[in-house]
Design a protein around this motif. Structure first.
Motif, short mmCIF file in Angstrom:
data_model
loop_
_atom_site.label_atom_id
_atom_site.label_comp_id
_atom_site.label_asym_id
_atom_site.label_seq_id
_atom_site.Cartn_x
_atom_site.Cartn_y
_atom_site.Cartn_z
N MET A 1 55.00 40.99 21.84
CA MET A 1 53.97 40.20 22.16
C MET A 1 53.58 40.58 23.97
O MET A 1 54.26 40.52 24.66
CB MET A 1 54.32 38.73 22.07
N ALA A 2 52.22 40.76 23.80
CA ALA A 2 51.73 41.01 25.18
C ALA A 2 51.41 39.72 25.95
O ALA A 2 50.88 39.02 25.39
CB ALA A 2 50.66 42.04 25.14
N ILE A 3 51.79 39.62 27.14
CA ILE A 3 51.13 38.48 27.67
C ILE A 3 50.05 39.07 28.71
O ILE A 3 50.11 39.87 29.55
CB ILE A 3 52.14 38.09 28.94
N ILE A 4 49.02 38.51 28.43
CA ILE A 4 47.53 38.87 29.25
C ILE A 4 47.40 37.83 30.21
O ILE A 4 47.23 36.62 29.79
CB ILE A 4 46.45 38.90 28.20
N LYS A 5 47.06 38.20 31.45
CA LYS A 5 46.85 37.39 32.47
C LYS A 5 45.23 36.97 32.35
O LYS A 5 44.59 37.92 32.50
CB LYS A 5 47.12 37.70 33.93
N SER A 6 44.80 35.71 32.52
CA SER A 6 43.58 35.35 32.35
C SER A 6 42.89 35.86 33.69
O SER A 6 43.34 35.56 34.76
CB SER A 6 43.41 33.98 31.90
N ILE A 7 41.54 35.73 33.66
CA ILE A 7 40.70 36.07 35.08
C ILE A 7 39.95 34.80 35.22
O ILE A 7 39.17 34.52 34.30
CB ILE A 7 39.82 37.08 34.91
N SER A 8 40.17 33.95 36.18
CA SER A 8 39.48 32.89 36.48
C SER A 8 38.01 33.12 37.34
O SER A 8 38.15 33.91 38.34
CB SER A 8 40.32 31.81 37.02
N VAL A 9 37.04 32.58 37.09
CA VAL A 9 35.91 32.51 37.85
C VAL A 9 36.38 31.94 39.44
O VAL A 9 36.43 30.95 39.22
CB VAL A 9 34.75 32.01 37.18
N PRO A 10 35.74 32.92 40.34
CA PRO A 10 35.96 32.20 41.88
C PRO A 10 35.28 30.92 41.93
O PRO A 10 34.22 31.10 41.55
CB PRO A 10 35.87 33.32 42.69
N LYS A 11 35.51 29.65 42.62
CA LYS A 11 34.96 28.80 42.93
C LYS A 11 34.65 28.67 44.26
O LYS A 11 34.56 27.68 45.05
CB LYS A 11 35.85 27.69 42.71
N THR A 12 34.04 29.91 44.76
CA THR A 12 33.47 29.98 46.20
C THR A 12 32.72 31.33 46.20
O THR A 12 32.44 31.66 45.19
CB THR A 12 34.80 30.50 46.88
N THR A 13 31.78 31.23 47.25
CA THR A 13 30.98 32.35 47.56
C THR A 13 31.41 33.45 48.57
O THR A 13 30.64 34.19 48.78
CB THR A 13 29.48 31.76 47.86
N ASP A 14 32.87 33.33 48.93
CA ASP A 14 33.12 34.27 49.59
C ASP A 14 33.08 35.62 49.10
O ASP A 14 33.84 35.95 47.94
CB ASP A 14 34.72 34.15 49.71
N VAL A 15 32.60 36.61 49.71
CA VAL A 15 32.40 37.97 49.53
C VAL A 15 33.73 38.62 49.05
O VAL A 15 33.58 39.43 47.91
CB VAL A 15 31.58 38.79 50.42
N LYS A 16 34.77 38.50 49.61
CA LYS A 16 36.12 39.15 49.23
C LYS A 16 36.66 38.61 47.83
O LYS A 16 36.98 39.54 47.09
CB LYS A 16 37.05 38.74 50.43
N GLU A 17 36.33 37.51 47.64
CA GLU A 17 37.06 36.87 46.48
C GLU A 17 35.98 37.36 45.39
O GLU A 17 36.41 37.74 44.27
CB GLU A 17 36.91 35.05 46.51
N LEU A 18 34.55 37.24 45.43
CA LEU A 18 33.86 37.74 44.67
C LEU A 18 34.04 39.19 44.19
O LEU A 18 33.97 39.68 42.92
CB LEU A 18 32.46 37.49 44.82
N ARG A 19 34.29 39.79 45.26
CA ARG A 19 34.72 41.57 44.94
C ARG A 19 35.72 41.69 44.10
O ARG A 19 35.91 42.37 43.17
CB ARG A 19 34.71 42.08 46.18
N LYS A 20 36.98 40.85 44.48
CA LYS A 20 38.28 40.86 43.66
C LYS A 20 38.18 40.67 42.48
O LYS A 20 38.37 41.32 41.48
CB LYS A 20 39.25 40.12 44.58
N TRP A 21 37.32 39.44 42.02
CA TRP A 21 36.85 39.03 40.62
C TRP A 21 36.18 39.95 39.81
O TRP A 21 36.46 40.42 38.71
CB TRP A 21 36.03 37.63 40.88
N PHE A 22 35.19 40.65 40.38
CA PHE A 22 34.48 41.68 39.75
C PHE A 22 35.25 42.93 39.46
O PHE A 22 35.00 43.58 38.53
CB PHE A 22 33.04 42.23 40.60
N GLU A 23 36.24 43.34 40.48
CA GLU A 23 37.17 44.33 40.22
C GLU A 23 38.03 44.13 39.07
O GLU A 23 38.41 44.98 38.17
CB GLU A 23 38.15 44.79 41.38
N GLN A 24 38.49 43.09 38.78
CA GLN A 24 39.33 42.59 37.89
C GLN A 24 38.76 42.53 36.50
O GLN A 24 39.14 43.18 35.54
CB GLN A 24 39.94 40.99 38.00
N ILE A 25 37.49 42.08 36.25
CA ILE A 25 36.70 42.18 35.26
C ILE A 25 36.26 43.72 34.84
O ILE A 25 36.72 44.00 33.62
CB ILE A 25 34.95 41.45 35.47
N SER A 26 36.13 44.51 35.65
CA SER A 26 35.85 45.90 35.35
C SER A 26 37.18 46.63 35.08
O SER A 26 36.97 47.45 33.96
CB SER A 26 35.05 46.88 36.60
#
Length: 74
Positions: A1-26
């Motif tokens: 069984m694979a454990i898949i880590k979910s990706i949570s939408v950031p609750k901030t407008t911090d550019v670094k956090e948003l960039r990290k989120w987009f990288e995880q999605i891509s």
């Protein structure tokens, strides 16, 4: 069984956090490519990762996270 880590939408407008989120999605909606059989040549990013052998047009799927864990699909 694979454990898949979910990706949570950031609750901030911090550019670094948003960039990290987009990288995880891509990364989750992408695949790796390699000129030849990826077995023992590249590491899967997670169990279930996909890799395209660009020389032979064969697809591989990772059954684990070690370089030897690639299995041909085609």
């Amino acid at each position: 069984m694979a454990i898949i880590k979910s990706i949570s939408v950031p609750k901030t407008t911090d550019v670094k956090e948003l960039r990290k989120w987009f990288e995880q999605i891509s990364e989750k909606f992408s695949y790796q490519s390699y000129a030849g059989d990826p077995t023992s040549n590249i590491l899967p990013r997670w169990t279930g990762d996909l890799c395209l052998d660009t020389t032979n047009n064969d697809w591989y799927k990772a059954t684990g996270t070690a370089a030897a864990d690639w299995k041909a699909l085609t």
